[in-house]
Design an enzyme around this catalytic site. Structure first.
Site, PDB file in Angstrom:
ATOM      1  N   SER A   1       0.834  -1.206   0.000  1.00 29.46           N
ATOM      2  CA  SER A   1       0.000   0.000   0.000  1.00 29.46           C
ATOM      3  C   SER A   1       0.859   1.242   0.000  1.00 29.46           C
ATOM      4  O   SER A   1       1.973   1.242   0.557  1.00 29.46           O
ATOM      5  CB  SER A   1      -0.890   0.007   1.238  1.00 29.46           C
ATOM      6  OG  SER A   1      -1.545   1.251   1.357  1.00 29.46           O
TER       7      SER A   1
ATOM      8  N   TYR B   1      -1.172   0.229  10.448  1.00 32.95           N
ATOM      9  CA  TYR B   1      -1.309  -0.420   9.137  1.00 32.95           C
ATOM     10  C   TYR B   1      -0.118  -0.033   8.253  1.00 32.95           C
ATOM     11  O   TYR B   1       0.522  -0.884   7.628  1.00 32.95           O
ATOM     12  CB  TYR B   1      -2.627   0.041   8.510  1.00 32.95           C
ATOM     13  CG  TYR B   1      -2.893  -0.398   7.090  1.00 32.95           C
ATOM     14  CD1 TYR B   1      -3.280  -1.702   6.798  1.00 32.95           C
ATOM     15  CD2 TYR B   1      -2.800   0.517   6.028  1.00 32.95           C
ATOM     16  CE1 TYR B   1      -3.553  -2.087   5.488  1.00 32.95           C
ATOM     17  CE2 TYR B   1      -3.080   0.137   4.720  1.00 32.95           C
ATOM     18  CZ  TYR B   1      -3.451  -1.164   4.454  1.00 32.95           C
ATOM     19  OH  TYR B   1      -3.731  -1.540   3.174  1.00 32.95           O
TER      20      TYR B   1
HETATM   21  N1  LIG Z   1      -8.833  -0.704  -0.548  1.00 30.51           N
HETATM   22  C1  LIG Z   1      -7.822   0.143  -0.535  1.00 30.51           C
HETATM   23  O1  LIG Z   1      -8.004   1.359  -0.626  1.00 30.51           O
HETATM   24  C2  LIG Z   1      -6.416  -0.376  -0.413  1.00 30.51           C
HETATM   25  C3  LIG Z   1      -5.371   0.519  -0.617  1.00 30.51           C
HETATM   26  C4  LIG Z   1      -4.077   0.062  -0.572  1.00 30.51           C
HETATM   27  C5  LIG Z   1      -3.832  -1.274  -0.327  1.00 30.51           C
HETATM   28  N2  LIG Z   1      -4.864  -2.140  -0.114  1.00 30.51           N
HETATM   29  C6  LIG Z   1      -4.533  -3.548   0.084  1.00 30.51           C
HETATM   30  O2  LIG Z   1      -5.158  -4.283  -0.949  1.00 30.51           O
HETATM   31  C7  LIG Z   1      -5.312  -5.636  -0.543  1.00 30.51           C
HETATM   32  C8  LIG Z   1      -6.687  -6.122  -0.934  1.00 30.51           C
HETATM   33  O3  LIG Z   1      -7.683  -5.477  -0.149  1.00 30.51           O
HETATM   34  P1  LIG Z   1      -9.075  -4.980  -0.718  1.00 30.51           P
HETATM   35  O4  LIG Z   1      -9.029  -3.526  -0.736  1.00 30.51           O
HETATM   36  O5  LIG Z   1      -9.390  -5.710  -1.953  1.00 30.51           O
HETATM   37  O6  LIG Z   1     -10.053  -5.332   0.476  1.00 30.51           O
HETATM   38  P2  LIG Z   1     -11.062  -6.545   0.755  1.00 30.51           P
HETATM   39  O7  LIG Z   1     -11.932  -6.793  -0.408  1.00 30.51           O
HETATM   40  O8  LIG Z   1     -11.676  -6.211   2.055  1.00 30.51           O
HETATM   41  O9  LIG Z   1     -10.118  -7.791   0.912  1.00 30.51           O
HETATM   42  C9  LIG Z   1      -9.440  -8.128   2.059  1.00 30.51           C
HETATM   43  C10 LIG Z   1      -9.137  -9.586   1.942  1.00 30.51           C
HETATM   44  O10 LIG Z   1      -8.245  -9.992   2.976  1.00 30.51           O
HETATM   45  C11 LIG Z   1      -8.703 -11.225   3.463  1.00 30.51           C
HETATM   46  N3  LIG Z   1      -8.237 -11.437   4.830  1.00 30.51           N
HETATM   47  C12 LIG Z   1      -8.308 -10.589   5.873  1.00 30.51           C
HETATM   48  N4  LIG Z   1      -7.798 -11.152   6.963  1.00 30.51           N
HETATM   49  C13 LIG Z   1      -7.377 -12.389   6.600  1.00 30.51           C
HETATM   50  C14 LIG Z   1      -6.776 -13.475   7.279  1.00 30.51           C
HETATM   51  N5  LIG Z   1      -6.492 -13.394   8.589  1.00 30.51           N
HETATM   52  N6  LIG Z   1      -6.504 -14.588   6.594  1.00 30.51           N
HETATM   53  C15 LIG Z   1      -6.816 -14.691   5.283  1.00 30.51           C
HETATM   54  N7  LIG Z   1      -7.378 -13.705   4.592  1.00 30.51           N
HETATM   55  C16 LIG Z   1      -7.665 -12.570   5.242  1.00 30.51           C
HETATM   56  C17 LIG Z   1     -10.208 -11.136   3.387  1.00 30.51           C
HETATM   57  O11 LIG Z   1     -10.762 -12.429   3.413  1.00 30.51           O
HETATM   58  P3  LIG Z   1     -12.328 -12.733   3.707  1.00 30.51           P
HETATM   59  O12 LIG Z   1     -13.025 -12.564   2.399  1.00 30.51           O
HETATM   60  O13 LIG Z   1     -12.317 -14.120   4.194  1.00 30.51           O
HETATM   61  O14 LIG Z   1     -12.757 -11.732   4.752  1.00 30.51           O
HETATM   62  C18 LIG Z   1     -10.359 -10.479   2.033  1.00 30.51           C
HETATM   63  O15 LIG Z   1     -10.300 -11.407   1.006  1.00 30.51           O
HETATM   64  C19 LIG Z   1      -5.020  -5.659   0.940  1.00 30.51           C
HETATM   65  O16 LIG Z   1      -3.716  -6.155   1.126  1.00 30.51           O
HETATM   66  C20 LIG Z   1      -5.058  -4.202   1.326  1.00 30.51           C
HETATM   67  O17 LIG Z   1      -4.233  -3.947   2.439  1.00 30.51           O
HETATM   68  C21 LIG Z   1      -6.149  -1.701  -0.152  1.00 30.51           C
END
Ligand SMILES: NC(=O)c1ccc[n+]([C@@H]2O[C@H](COP(=O)([O-])OP(=O)(O)OC[C@H]3O[C@@H](n4cnc5c(N)ncnc54)[C@H](OP(=O)(O)O)[C@@H]3O)[C@@H](O)[C@H]2O)c1
Ligand SMILES: Cc1cc2nc3c(=O)[nH]c(=O)nc-3n(C[C@H](O)[C@H](O)[C@H](O)COP(=O)(O)OP(=O)(O)OC[C@H]3O[C@@H](n4cnc5c(N)ncnc54)[C@H](O)[C@@H]3O)c2cc1C
Lengths: 445, 248
Positions: free
Chosen positions: B140, B153
């Protein structure tokens, strides 16, 4: 709460009125429960309803677009199961190359399956295929009590019939199974015929009833007297296997980014448009092959065209009236409009077939339907539409909720005689701006 | 031969949109995550979108080390050669809770840094064995500068960025690519409560950019979308004496 969420900028309806304040929660998964933001809830797909039936002032709007997963596609039988936020545009992209087509499609492909069910939408093939709901084999409904039930003609049949055309009030549709229609290719064999009056329209409609799967007419609402009914009759069929390939141009590389000034669509510009449109038909009739996109979705070419009406938004008015000889009520309506000085940019006329309504609250029924839109000029525009409603009710017709932002409770009640039976199936935690408006008890306010 | 792509945290909104792009190219997909039901649904969806084969590996929990190793082993056993691995999972902890509750702090670092690092090592071993592969990890932009509003984070992601830098340095001579993905704001369940400003992009857009970075670009570090490189260059150039006074 699990899996559903998100404050986003407040969605609007396609007519861009009324303006409301609502909490938005995105539904990310069909396995999610309803959010804990509190009732009333209302699903919102692509917001292609014109008025307030897809809005929920002071309530929670459940944004369903991320429910866009495919569940099953049988390319042999044409049975598709998908989540309720999948759009017809996505279905077309996926299934046309396999020789399948949506069984019924409205005048835009940017509608979701959930929205198509909840308004039991109709298309140019109503006279042969009925409504969208007629091709829905079943769906799952999530209710506010947490229950999930598969509804079909054999399971939970009452809820099935109440949800088709049920305006989103019976719960959240999470997924649906649909019977697609088989086609040979993406080409339509299309014909455009000039009409001089309403007699021409009814004659062409009758003549095409058994020969053409798709029929619709566009009308010049500025025509008066004998010329009432001037316009273009369009009809078509899916082309056979040896039709020439046709390319689509795709949407224009521009969209309407901001509100156009409200004066843009006035009587003069509409007149100009109508004249140009009428010239589109070379000679008396024109027949040719065309891609399905321009045939079904001429307006999708200009994304955001609704902003052309300016910040005040616009009204649609769509009614169905019984077909009476030479079309008495339709003539009354068109005469009333031309007397009023208001002008409609798009006026569309079509004969519905005699298929019995699929849902308790389905709008389409045997007769003639006329769809109009009016720039919002305030009181005069509303008064005109009240007058049109009056004609519709006198003739035992109905006004279409999907296009409505202003009909009176009485108009709604008279348009939908099965309202009492429907009310028994409503989810008590679901409601909409539209429903509260048309069921308001004037004595309580 | 179509590519095989293994995704950890496949139910993440960004990951599933990335997977759709691979499916459209008829890739073989392997999906690891916590929730069997959602993985099964995703697998059906991806098959209809064109994926050649989709296998699921449920029961993968970043907070349970044994499931990490078991999943890696099971995936390689079943798929033999895996061209792409995408690590997508993550959690956004409540910053103020993490300030007062050590368990929240620990879990944020566990999921966003420690488990990913361990998983990367396990994947690296397999890729070294097969002599090829691309390991892509969603980190991120929050990991590029500590801010009061989300430094727990951010520090986990920042640690991850350094880890990936080192791992890249180690694996590059062996022909293995390590790709660090740095999204800015993406509209996903993770950001459900964050007010959506103009810098937000959809998960669909992020997925297509991530797919492009994984398959076409040679780059080591890719911002999603690219304009974050400019924003972060500016933010990183603010001197600490000034930065510490800002409300960010
Ligand atoms: N959204 C943003 O603005 C943003 C910005 C920068 C970086 N990111 C990064 O992008 C990546 C994807 O996130 P997203 O935005 O697509 O959000 P998201 O749809 O909420 O996805 C989060 C995912 O992480 C999984 N997860 C959480 N805790 C876990 C655990 N203990 N073991 C296994 N899986 C786990 C969740 O699984 P479940 O489906 O089982 O809950 C879900 O699939 C993450 O690494 C996040 O930090 C996001
Ligand atoms: C250019 C244009 C042409 C059109 N042509 C036609 C036409 O020819 N024929 C016709 O019938 N209509 C037509 N319409 C209207 C349009 O088809 C309907 O309003 C349709 O319902 C819009 O679908 P949507 O996904 O945008 O739903 P929304 O407008 O977002 O919602 C419509 C209703 O569906 C409910 N709903 C949506 N998703 C769900 C769900 N998952 N579960 C339960 N309820 C749900 C909502 O609560 C609301 O009551 C046209 C609209 C436009 C803009």
């Amino acid at each position: 709460m699990e899996g559903a969420a998100g404050m986003t900028s407040t969605p609007e309806s396609w007519g861009r009125l009324p303006k409301v304040t609502q909490t938005c929660r995105t539904v990310y998964s069909r396995f999610a429960t309803l959010p804990d933001t509190g009732a009333p809830f209302l699903a919102h797909g692509l917001g292609r309803s014109y008025g307030d039936s897809c809005l929920n002032d002071q309530g929670t709007l459940l944004l369903t677009r991320p429910l866009d997963q495919w569940i099953a596609l049988d390319t042999a039988s044409g049975i598709l199961e998908c989540e309720a936020g999948v759009s017809l545009a996505e279905i077309l992209t996926r299934v046309v190359p396999e020789g399948w087509f949506p069984p019924v499609t409205p005048g835009t492909k940017h509608v979701t399956v959930g929205g198509a069910i909840a308004n039991d939408v109709h298309g140019k093939n109503h006279h042969v295929a009925g409504t969208f709901g007629a091709h829905v084999l079943g769906f799952e409904l999530l209710r506010s009590d947490g229950s999930r039930a598969w509804c079909s003609r054999t399971e939970n049949a009452a809820r099935f019939r109440a949800t088709i055309g049920g305006l989103g009030l019976t719960g959240l549709i999470t997924r649906a199974r649909i019977q697609l229609k088989s086609i040979a290719n993406p080409v339509i064999d299309e014909e455009q015929i000039r009409m001089r009056n309403l007699e021409d329209f009814f004659r062409l409609a009758d003549e095409s009833d058994s020969t053409h799967e798709y029929t619709v007419a566009w009308l010049d609402t500025l025509a008066t007297g004998d010329r009432i009914g001037t316009g273009v009759f369009m009809r078509g069929n899916h082309a056979g296997p040896d039709a020439p390939a046709k390319k689509i141009k795709g949407p224009l590389p521009v969209s309407v980014p901001v509100d156009a000034p409200s004066f843009l669509l006035n009587r003069q510009s509409i007149k100009l448009f109508n004249t140009l449109y009428a010239r589109k038909v070379k000679g008396e009739r024109h027949r040719g092959f065309t891609h399905y996109e321009p045939f079904f979705y001429p307006l999708d070419v200009l994304p955001g065209w609704n902003k052309l009406y300016g910040g005040r938004g616009f009204f649609q008015h769509q009614c169905v009236v019984p077909r009476d000889g030479s079309g008495g009520p339709i003539r009354d309506i068109l005469e009333t409009i031309s007397r009023s000085g208001e002008a409609s940019f798009l006026a569309v006329l079509k004969c519905f077939g005699s298929a019995p309504p699929e849902g308790l609250m389905s709008f389409p029924r045997e007769g003639v339907t006329l769809a109009l839109d009016f720039p919002n000029r305030g009181t005069p525009t509303r008064e005109l539409m009240d007058e049109l409603d009056h004609i519709v009710l006198q003739n035992g017709g109905a006004v279409y909720p999907a296009k409505d932002a202003r009909m009176a409770p009485e108009t709604f009640r008279k348009s939908f005689p099965a309202l009492d039976a429907f009310q028994a199936e409503i989810d008590p935690a679901f409601s909409s701006c539209f429903y509260r408006r048309v069921t308001a008890n004037p004595n309580q306010e | 031969m179509s590519d095989t792509v293994l995704i950890f945290g496949a139910t993440s909104a960004m990951a599933l949109h990335t997977a759709r792009n691979f499916a459209a190219q008829h890739a073989n997909l392997a999906l690891a995550g916590r929730d069997r039901q959602r993985l099964e649904a995703l697998a059906e969806d991806l098959k209809i979108r064109g994926a050649q084969q989709v296998e699921i590996f449920p029961g993968f929990d970043a907070e349970d080390e044994t499931t990490i190793l078991k999943t890696v082993e099971a995936a390689w056993k079943s798929l033999e050669t895996i061209r792409h691995v995408l690590i997508a999972y993550g959690t956004l902890p409540d910053q103020s809770k993490a300030e007062s509750d050590a368990a929240v702090l620990r879990s944020a670092v566990e999921v966003n840094y420690f488990s990913v690092a361990g998983l990367c090592h396990a994947v690296a071993d397999r890729m070294l064995e097969q002599g090829s592969g691309t390991l892509s990890v969603i980190s991120s932009v929050a990991g590029l500068r500590g801010r009061q509003s989300n430094y727990v984070y951010g520090s986990a992601k920042g640690g991850l960025n350094l880890f990936l830098q080192g791992l890249r340095n180690r694996l590059h001579p062996k022909g293995i690519r390590v790709l660090t993905l740095l999204p800015g704001f993406v509209d996903t369940p993770m950001t459900r409560d964050v007010p959506k400003g103009p810098l937000f992009i959809s998960a669909e857009k992020a997925g297509s950019l991530i797919h492009k970075a994984m398959t076409r670009k040679k780059a080591d570090v890719v911002y999603v979308p690219g304009f974050w490189r400019v924003i972060m260059t500016v933010i990183r150039s603010i001197p600490e004496p000034v930065f510490k006074k800002l409300k960010l």
